[in-house]
Design an enzyme around this catalytic site. Structure first.
Site, PDB file in Angstrom:
ATOM      1  N   LEU A 502      29.548  27.659  39.927  1.00 57.14           N
ATOM      2  CA  LEU A 502      29.096  27.902  38.585  1.00 57.14           C
ATOM      3  C   LEU A 502      30.124  28.969  37.842  1.00 57.14           C
ATOM      4  O   LEU A 502      30.306  28.681  36.606  1.00 57.14           O
ATOM      5  CB  LEU A 502      27.860  28.575  38.452  1.00 57.14           C
ATOM      6  CG  LEU A 502      26.522  27.770  38.906  1.00 57.14           C
ATOM      7  CD1 LEU A 502      25.525  28.599  39.026  1.00 57.14           C
ATOM      8  CD2 LEU A 502      26.178  26.634  37.981  1.00 57.14           C
ATOM      9  N   GLY A 503      30.903  29.601  38.435  1.00 57.46           N
ATOM     10  CA  GLY A 503      31.671  30.475  37.904  1.00 57.46           C
ATOM     11  C   GLY A 503      32.417  31.535  38.977  1.00 57.46           C
ATOM     12  O   GLY A 503      31.788  31.558  40.180  1.00 57.46           O
ATOM     13  N   GLY A 505      33.573  35.572  39.797  1.00 61.48           N
ATOM     14  CA  GLY A 505      33.942  36.822  39.294  1.00 61.48           C
ATOM     15  C   GLY A 505      34.534  37.804  40.120  1.00 61.48           C
ATOM     16  O   GLY A 505      35.089  37.297  41.056  1.00 61.48           O
ATOM     17  N   PHE A 507      33.488  39.700  42.315  1.00 63.28           N
ATOM     18  CA  PHE A 507      32.832  39.837  43.408  1.00 63.28           C
ATOM     19  C   PHE A 507      33.030  38.627  44.522  1.00 63.28           C
ATOM     20  O   PHE A 507      33.256  38.642  45.606  1.00 63.28           O
ATOM     21  CB  PHE A 507      31.246  39.947  43.340  1.00 63.28           C
ATOM     22  CG  PHE A 507      30.429  40.220  44.521  1.00 63.28           C
ATOM     23  CD1 PHE A 507      30.133  41.214  45.147  1.00 63.28           C
ATOM     24  CD2 PHE A 507      29.751  38.979  45.021  1.00 63.28           C
ATOM     25  CE1 PHE A 507      29.467  41.446  46.083  1.00 63.28           C
ATOM     26  CE2 PHE A 507      28.790  39.118  46.163  1.00 63.28           C
ATOM     27  CZ  PHE A 507      28.877  40.265  46.693  1.00 63.28           C
ATOM     28  N   GLY A 508      33.003  37.491  43.771  1.00 61.16           N
ATOM     29  CA  GLY A 508      33.198  36.150  44.572  1.00 61.16           C
ATOM     30  C   GLY A 508      32.745  35.111  43.800  1.00 61.16           C
ATOM     31  O   GLY A 508      32.416  35.233  42.331  1.00 61.16           O
ATOM     32  N   VAL A 510      30.071  32.052  42.605  1.00 63.14           N
ATOM     33  CA  VAL A 510      28.763  31.822  42.026  1.00 63.14           C
ATOM     34  C   VAL A 510      28.697  30.254  42.387  1.00 63.14           C
ATOM     35  O   VAL A 510      29.314  29.451  41.633  1.00 63.14           O
ATOM     36  CB  VAL A 510      28.267  32.172  40.916  1.00 63.14           C
ATOM     37  CG1 VAL A 510      27.057  32.211  40.704  1.00 63.14           C
ATOM     38  CG2 VAL A 510      28.952  33.728  40.575  1.00 63.14           C
ATOM     39  N   LYS A 524      25.494  33.916  44.852  1.00 61.81           N
ATOM     40  CA  LYS A 524      26.800  34.544  44.542  1.00 61.81           C
ATOM     41  C   LYS A 524      27.304  35.111  46.121  1.00 61.81           C
ATOM     42  O   LYS A 524      26.467  35.787  46.713  1.00 61.81           O
ATOM     43  CB  LYS A 524      26.442  35.988  43.884  1.00 61.81           C
ATOM     44  CG  LYS A 524      27.402  36.482  43.095  1.00 61.81           C
ATOM     45  CD  LYS A 524      26.805  37.516  42.000  1.00 61.81           C
ATOM     46  CE  LYS A 524      27.774  38.496  41.719  1.00 61.81           C
ATOM     47  NZ  LYS A 524      27.062  39.486  40.657  1.00 61.81           N
ATOM     48  N   ASP A 620      29.411  46.979  32.854  1.00 61.83           N
ATOM     49  CA  ASP A 620      30.436  45.622  32.408  1.00 61.83           C
ATOM     50  C   ASP A 620      29.680  44.937  31.627  1.00 61.83           C
ATOM     51  O   ASP A 620      29.448  43.532  31.787  1.00 61.83           O
ATOM     52  CB  ASP A 620      30.599  45.108  34.026  1.00 61.83           C
ATOM     53  CG  ASP A 620      31.974  44.148  33.916  1.00 61.83           C
ATOM     54  OD1 ASP A 620      32.669  44.291  32.677  1.00 61.83           O
ATOM     55  OD2 ASP A 620      32.390  43.278  34.606  1.00 61.83           O
TER      56      ASP A 620
END
Ligand SMILES: *[C@@H]1O[C@H](CO)[C@@H](O)[C@H](O)[C@H]1NC(C)=O
Ligand SMILES: *[C@@H]1O[C@H](CO)[C@@H](O)[C@H](O)[C@H]1NC(C)=O
Ligand SMILES: *[C@@H]1O[C@H](CO)[C@@H](O)[C@H](O)[C@H]1NC(C)=O
Ligand SMILES: *[C@@H]1O[C@H](CO)[C@@H](O)[C@H](O)[C@H]1NC(C)=O
Ligand SMILES: *[C@@H]1O[C@H](CO)[C@@H](O)[C@H](O)[C@H]1NC(C)=O
Ligand SMILES: *[C@@H]1O[C@H](CO)[C@@H](O)[C@H](O)[C@H]1NC(C)=O
Length: 832
Positions: A502-503, A505, A507-508, A510, A524, A620
């Site tokens: 899905l995306g 970020g 962090f890693g 998703v 995630k 954020d």
């Protein structure tokens, strides 16, 4: 299996023959670390300078004369590398060791964020403690231990302070005080109810976790013969209405029978108590319950203090005592022990808190007898002390070797734990085999490791603790959402199929996933390599587990197996707000929809700032972190970067600067200070983005237009924000609504935090802007369109529709990476 509990009645008070008072400790060493002269406290004690007890280096002294701080906390000694205090003792045997920590403000070292460990005579007391990790935002921490010095060793304490890499260790004061004979049990004790002896050898170290004065006030060291602190019990009561506090006016009426003395507890502890809510009602049928957060997989000494200060005659107070839902005493008649009223009595138990629990429950309530005239129960005081574990550690399975603290292999641990882990492993193995057979997996399933090591998450002497363990999917959830097995998550995401991403970020990645119960989720998956990520992962679980709000994305579960860090969230079908504003071909949102979305997000942020016991700063806020569900309800996402906000004693939270370029509070940037108002600034940027439908930063635009905050403020200050608004809504926004919206965004974008509104104010103003819009939409039918924004010249329209989409073409991932790269260059002085 949930009740892995060992209850051991370990002493009878008649074993002890203490004199009434007048104990004077042989060793009474008090150090004011970093101090230059003897400091006399209001409790009569004198703390000496500590310099003579250091080897090999003496560290660095910092001091600050901040008002309202204890004199003892005005100086601290800081160590940049592992350093030892050597404290010689006159006496062998048990000693209290109290360590005081207060992050003294100073120019050079940021003690709030320093991370360090302390080991005494080879016993790890705590590992990687950090003020920033405290969940209750205490400004100072007092840790108390009982450590024994034996015949064989040398008569000294070697206190080893080790900073984590790139950090410093510090300490403000040290107390070493002899423990009176008989204060703690020292023999093999017959057990109740399990029937195995609990060996209390003197080399077991103890840590005071809670010391409570039931129904009474806070007792400070000057109220206690041994300079202990006793805190009130109110906040630990599960149902405060079930309890009623009682006290005797004059504590000196309390009698100390042989075996009890003021060294056990001061008379102020026995002179107050909690009794049952309606003591006059015949046959009350409930318990008074106190719950204490504790670290799992340890044994605890539970000391209960009783004194009948309510009865008019003997044998009137008969009740049951339970620890962790297990009967400790049933029935218990105080008079049978004391033979008089208002006489002090205490009793010890050992309770084992299993790896599947993180709290200790103490209850008193009615007995199972029906022939009593009245029913009542009492508790006057309570102490909970943690016993060091099988590897002589007070913090998880750490042990010392030549190179400092190491995690033990945890071989010889509590038998029950082994049994339990075997059962779980067998179960998991069974499941794995079943899955393998069922799905005919080509690959061998990896062996599932169930880690029993508690993570080192620290809290002070006597307050709550969040402990996040590693659990297999069969473990209970601890209110932290469901724990999911890695295999479940792999199934849900078709082995992390790239087409489900899905995306991406910081962090890693998703992924979209479907759990076996059909629930669609967002998965995630953290990048296990990054240590930074691990910290954020845990932060996120801690935060999310406490937060439930209609406008916050909820956490469904998580997985920490096999070094994976995976969070499972509710799936937000609408995706990020940004997608609905520009660059994706999604139909444009109406002005009303945009206002509703901004209001929803503002509610989420307002809740973060004010809803929890500690204020939480998101850190954020941006249009990709505001997600929409299928009904376009906005929810704030991604707390991975969040930290707890300032408490009363701190004016700001100090952390490494994080956030996204273009949204970052200029004040945070200049002064490295973070407050809720930093989120308000970022939200101001979001408002402008929603209004203008363009990215916060668009490097392909002419210079003055690159940064939306600057560009929009340029027009807002001239009163012509309409010149830059999204052409899709230009015809429908009313001037009043736009004016209110523009003013609100302008206030959010103020240079200084103090000038910015709170999220509550922002919310109120946005709701007003929506009302203004709705009011004129309703009256528009019979009015001319003068209330609407007039058409504006083409030259300006061209700017918005111009070729600025360079950034939109790159995926969110790439643009985020670009941003953070630019950002880290800006933030890192050596970066360019
Ligand atoms: C604190 O110390 C500084 C110098 O170190 C001094 O200028 C200031 O007046 C002191 N403040 C108080 C409240 O004592
Ligand atoms: C501190 O004490 C420990 C234990 O006695 C010893 O192993 C270590 O070398 C000492 N460290 C320093 C820096 O003196
Ligand atoms: C005792 O209870 C009263 C009334 O419920 C309350 O106001 C008071 O603060 C309590 N005292 C303590 C020491 O908890
Ligand atoms: C004690 O019992 C209550 C209610 O049955 C339950 O919610 C709780 O989890 C139990 N606690 C422990 C430590 O077993
Ligand atoms: C009190 O607590 C114990 C243990 O949790 C439970 O067994 C007992 O039923 C409770 N008594 C009442 C009256 O609720
Ligand atoms: C601590 O460091 C952070 C950044 O890491 C900074 O924002 C903060 O101002 C510092 N705190 C103090 C007390 O200097």
């Amino acid at each position: 299996m949930s009740d892995l509990l060992v209850l051991v009645c370990i002493l009878s008070v008649f074993l002890f023959q203490c004199v009434l008072s007048s104990f004077s400790p042989v060793d009474n060493l008090l150090f004011n670390c970093g101090g230059t002269k003897t400091l006399k406290l209001d409790d009569g004690r004198s703390f000496e300078p500590d310099l003579g007890h250091l080897s090999p280096n003496s560290g660095i002294v910092v001091s600050d004369n901040e008002t309202g701080v204890l004199d003892l906390y005005r100086t601290a000694r800081i160590f940049k590398e592992t350093s030892n205090y050597s404290i010689s003792l006159k006496q062998i045997g048990r000693h209290w060791l109290r360590l005081h920590f207060y992050p003294v403000k100073n120019e050079e070292y940021n003690l709030t964020s320093s991370v360090f460990s302390v080991v005494v005579n080879g016993i790890p007391l705590f590992h990687e403690f950090c003020f920033e990790k405290l969940v209750n935002g205490q400004s100072s921490v007092l840790k108390e231990y009982v450590i024994s010095v034996s015949y064989s060793g040398s008569k000294q304490f070697i206190l080893m302070l080790s900073p984590a890499s790139n950090s410093v260790a510090f300490v403000n004061a040290i107390e070493v005080i002899s423990v009176p004979q008989g204060q703690f049990p020292s023999a093999a004790i017959p057990t109740v109810p399990l029937g195995t002896d609990f060996e209390v050898s003197t080399n077991k170290a103890l840590e005071t976790v809670y010391r409570i004065n039931m129904g009474g006030p806070l007792l400070t060291p000057k109220n206690d013969a041994l300079w202990r602190t006793w805190e009130p019990d109110q906040k630990f009561l599960i149902n405060p209405a079930a309890a009623r506090n009682v006290s005797v006016g004059d504590p000196s009426v309390i009698k100390y029978p042989p075996g009890v003395s003021v060294e056990i507890a001061p008379n102020q502890v026995y002179a107050t108590a909690q009794v049952m809510g309606n003591a006059d009602v015949v046959q009350q049928k409930f318990n008074i319950s106190w719950a204490f957060e504790v670290e799992h997989s340890f044994n605890y000494l539970v000391r209960l203090h009783f004194c009948d200060i309510v009865s008019k005659s003997l044998n009137n107070l008969v009740f049951n005592v339970y620890i962790n839902n297990q009967t400790a005493m049933s029935p218990f008649d105080i008079s049978s022990k004391t033979n008089e009223l208002a006489a002090a009595y205490f009793v010890d138990f050992v309770a084992s808190v299993s790896s599947t629990s993180d709290r200790l429950l103490v209850q008193v309530g009615p007995p199972d007898m029906t022939n009593l005239p009245t029913t009542n129960a009492i508790l006057n005081g309570l102490e909970i002390m943690k016993f060091s574990n099988s590897v002589s550690s007070l913090d998880g399975f750490y042990h010392t070797d030549d190179n400092g603290l190491k995690r033990s292999k945890n071989k010889k641990t509590v038998v029950l734990t082994i049994v339990c882990s075997l059962v779980v492993s067998a179960l998991l193995l069974g499941i794995a085999i079943a899955l393998q057979l069922y799905f005919r997996h080509p690959k061998k399933p990896k062996h599932k490791q169930v880690s029993w090591l508690p993570l080192p998450t620290h809290v002070g002497n006597s307050d709550t603790k969040v402990s996040i363990g590693s659990y297999a999917s069969t473990s209970p959830s601890h209110g932290l959402g469901r724990t999911l097995a890695f295999s479940e998550i792999r199934e849900a995401t078709k082995n992390f199929d790239e087409s489900l991403v899905l995306g991406v970020g910081g962090f890693g990645k998703v992924y979209r996933g479907v759990l076996d119960n059909g629930v669609v989720v967002a998965v995630k998956r953290g990048n296990p390599q990054s240590q930074q990520g691990l910290v954020e992962f845990r932060t996120e679980i801690e935060m999310l587990s406490k937060l439930r709000h209609r406008h916050l994305v909820s956490l469904i579960g998580y997985c920490e197996e096999l070094n994976e860090m995976i969070l499972v969230y509710e799936y937000m079908a609408g995706g990020p707000l940004r997608k609905h504003l520009y660059g994706s071909g999604v139909p444009p949102l109406t002005w009303e929809q945009r206002l509703e979305i901004c209001i929803g997000a503002a509610k989420g942020l307002h809740y973060l700032h004010t809803g929890a016991s500690e204020s939480i700063i998101h850190r954020d806020v941006k249009t990709t972190n505001i997600l929409l569900d299928e009904n376009l309800t906005a929810k704030v996402a991604d707390f991975g970067l969040s930290k707890f906000g300032p408490t009363l004693d701190q004016t700001h939270v100090s952390t490494a600067v994080k956030g996204s370029f273009g949204y970052l509070d200029p004040e945070y940037f200049r002064r490295q200070q973070l407050t809720e108002k930093s989120d308000v600034y970022s939200f101001g940027v979001v408002l402008m983005e929603v209004l203008c439908a363009r990215p916060a930063i668009n490097p392909s635009l002419p210079r003055e237009q690159v940064n939306i905050a600057e560009w929009a403020m340029h027009w807002q200050k001239r009163g012509h924000l309409e010149h830059i608004i999204d052409p899709h809504v230009r015809g429908s926004v009313t001037l009043d609504s736009l004016r209110k919206f523009g003013e609100t965004a302008e206030k959010c974008l103020a240079d200084y935090g103090v000038e910015r509104p709170t999220m509550g104010d922002v919310l109120w103003n946005l709701e007003y802007a929506l009302q203004l819009q709705e009011a004129s939409t309703q009256s528009v039918a019979d009015e001319s369109s003068t209330n609407y924004i007039p058409d504006i010249p083409d030259c300006i329209t061209r700017i918005e529709n111009g070729n600025y989409n360079a950034e939109d073409i790159v995926s969110d991932h790439e643009s985020d990476a670009v941003r953070s790269e630019v950002f880290s260059q800006l933030m890192d002085p050596g970066g360019r």
